[in-house]
Design a protein around this motif. Structure first.
Motif, mmCIF file in Angstrom:
data_model
loop_
_atom_site.group_PDB
_atom_site.id
_atom_site.type_symbol
_atom_site.label_atom_id
_atom_site.label_comp_id
_atom_site.label_asym_id
_atom_site.label_seq_id
_atom_site.Cartn_x
_atom_site.Cartn_y
_atom_site.Cartn_z
ATOM 1 N N PHE A 99 0.826 -1.215 0.000
ATOM 2 C CA PHE A 99 0.000 0.000 0.000
ATOM 3 C C PHE A 99 0.854 1.255 0.000
ATOM 4 O O PHE A 99 0.526 2.255 -0.628
ATOM 5 N N PHE A 100 1.979 1.240 0.729
ATOM 6 C CA PHE A 100 2.810 2.438 0.836
ATOM 7 C C PHE A 100 3.591 2.726 -0.439
ATOM 8 O O PHE A 100 4.223 3.762 -0.553
ATOM 9 N N GLU A 101 3.565 1.836 -1.380
ATOM 10 C CA GLU A 101 4.204 2.075 -2.667
ATOM 11 C C GLU A 101 3.188 2.378 -3.766
ATOM 12 O O GLU A 101 3.569 2.634 -4.894
ATOM 13 N N SER A 102 1.907 2.369 -3.435
ATOM 14 C CA SER A 102 0.878 2.539 -4.459
ATOM 15 C C SER A 102 0.619 4.017 -4.741
ATOM 16 O O SER A 102 0.975 4.896 -3.960
ATOM 17 N N GLN A 103 -0.022 4.265 -5.863
ATOM 18 C CA GLN A 103 -0.364 5.640 -6.223
ATOM 19 C C GLN A 103 -1.496 6.159 -5.349
ATOM 20 O O GLN A 103 -1.576 7.368 -5.104
ATOM 21 N N ALA A 104 -2.331 5.284 -4.831
ATOM 22 C CA ALA A 104 -3.412 5.718 -3.945
ATOM 23 C C ALA A 104 -2.838 6.321 -2.670
ATOM 24 O O ALA A 104 -3.325 7.345 -2.177
ATOM 25 N N PHE A 105 -1.784 5.726 -2.137
ATOM 26 C CA PHE A 105 -1.147 6.280 -0.939
ATOM 27 C C PHE A 105 -0.510 7.629 -1.236
ATOM 28 O O PHE A 105 -0.588 8.551 -0.432
ATOM 29 N N ARG A 106 0.101 7.766 -2.403
ATOM 30 C CA ARG A 106 0.713 9.050 -2.768
ATOM 31 C C ARG A 106 -0.335 10.144 -2.897
ATOM 32 O O ARG A 106 -0.146 11.268 -2.418
ATOM 33 N N LEU A 107 -1.452 9.837 -3.539
ATOM 34 C CA LEU A 107 -2.522 10.837 -3.671
ATOM 35 C C LEU A 107 -3.137 11.174 -2.315
ATOM 36 O O LEU A 107 -3.423 12.341 -2.025
ATOM 37 N N LEU A 108 -3.344 10.165 -1.483
ATOM 38 C CA LEU A 108 -3.916 10.397 -0.162
ATOM 39 C C LEU A 108 -3.000 11.274 0.680
ATOM 40 O O LEU A 108 -3.454 12.224 1.328
ATOM 41 N N SER A 109 -1.717 10.995 0.661
ATOM 42 C CA SER A 109 -0.787 11.810 1.444
ATOM 43 C C SER A 109 -0.699 13.230 0.882
ATOM 44 O O SER A 109 -0.560 14.190 1.639
ATOM 45 N N LEU A 110 -0.808 13.392 -0.429
ATOM 46 C CA LEU A 110 -0.800 14.731 -1.018
ATOM 47 C C LEU A 110 -2.032 15.523 -0.591
ATOM 48 O O LEU A 110 -1.925 16.697 -0.216
#
Length: 86
Positions: free
Chosen positions: A26-37
């Motif tokens: 999960f921490f490498e997925s694009q969903a995590f990147r968008l959520l953190s942004l």
């Protein structure tokens, strides 16, 4: 000579220590990147809104009456009567 030849052999690339685990996917997925942004931008914007409400509701923007205590001039006219020398 046999000991030095054994030490010179390269180790396989996939050797891991027993406690070393790959990170969760999960921490490498694009969903995590968008959520953190979104969390970051929302936090910065939220602090800006809080600061704006502080300035609108609680900040006192009146100028202090320091010009009544010191002989200064505003627009060329003295605010206080100062001692005139003869």
């Amino acid at each position: 000579m046999a000991a030095s030849a054994k030490a010179a052999q390269p180790l396989p690339e996939d050797v891991r220590l027993p406690k070393e685990q790959p990170p969760p996917a999960f921490f490498e997925s694009q969903a995590f990147r968008l959520l953190s942004l979104f969390i970051y931008v929302g936090g910065i914007s939220g602090l800006g809104v809080v600061l704006a409400f502080y300035y609108l509701l609680f900040f006192d923007s009146r100028m202090p009456d320091i010009h009544l205590k010191f002989p200064v001039s505003i627009g060329g006219h003295p605010v206080q009567k100062v001692h005139e020398y003869q």
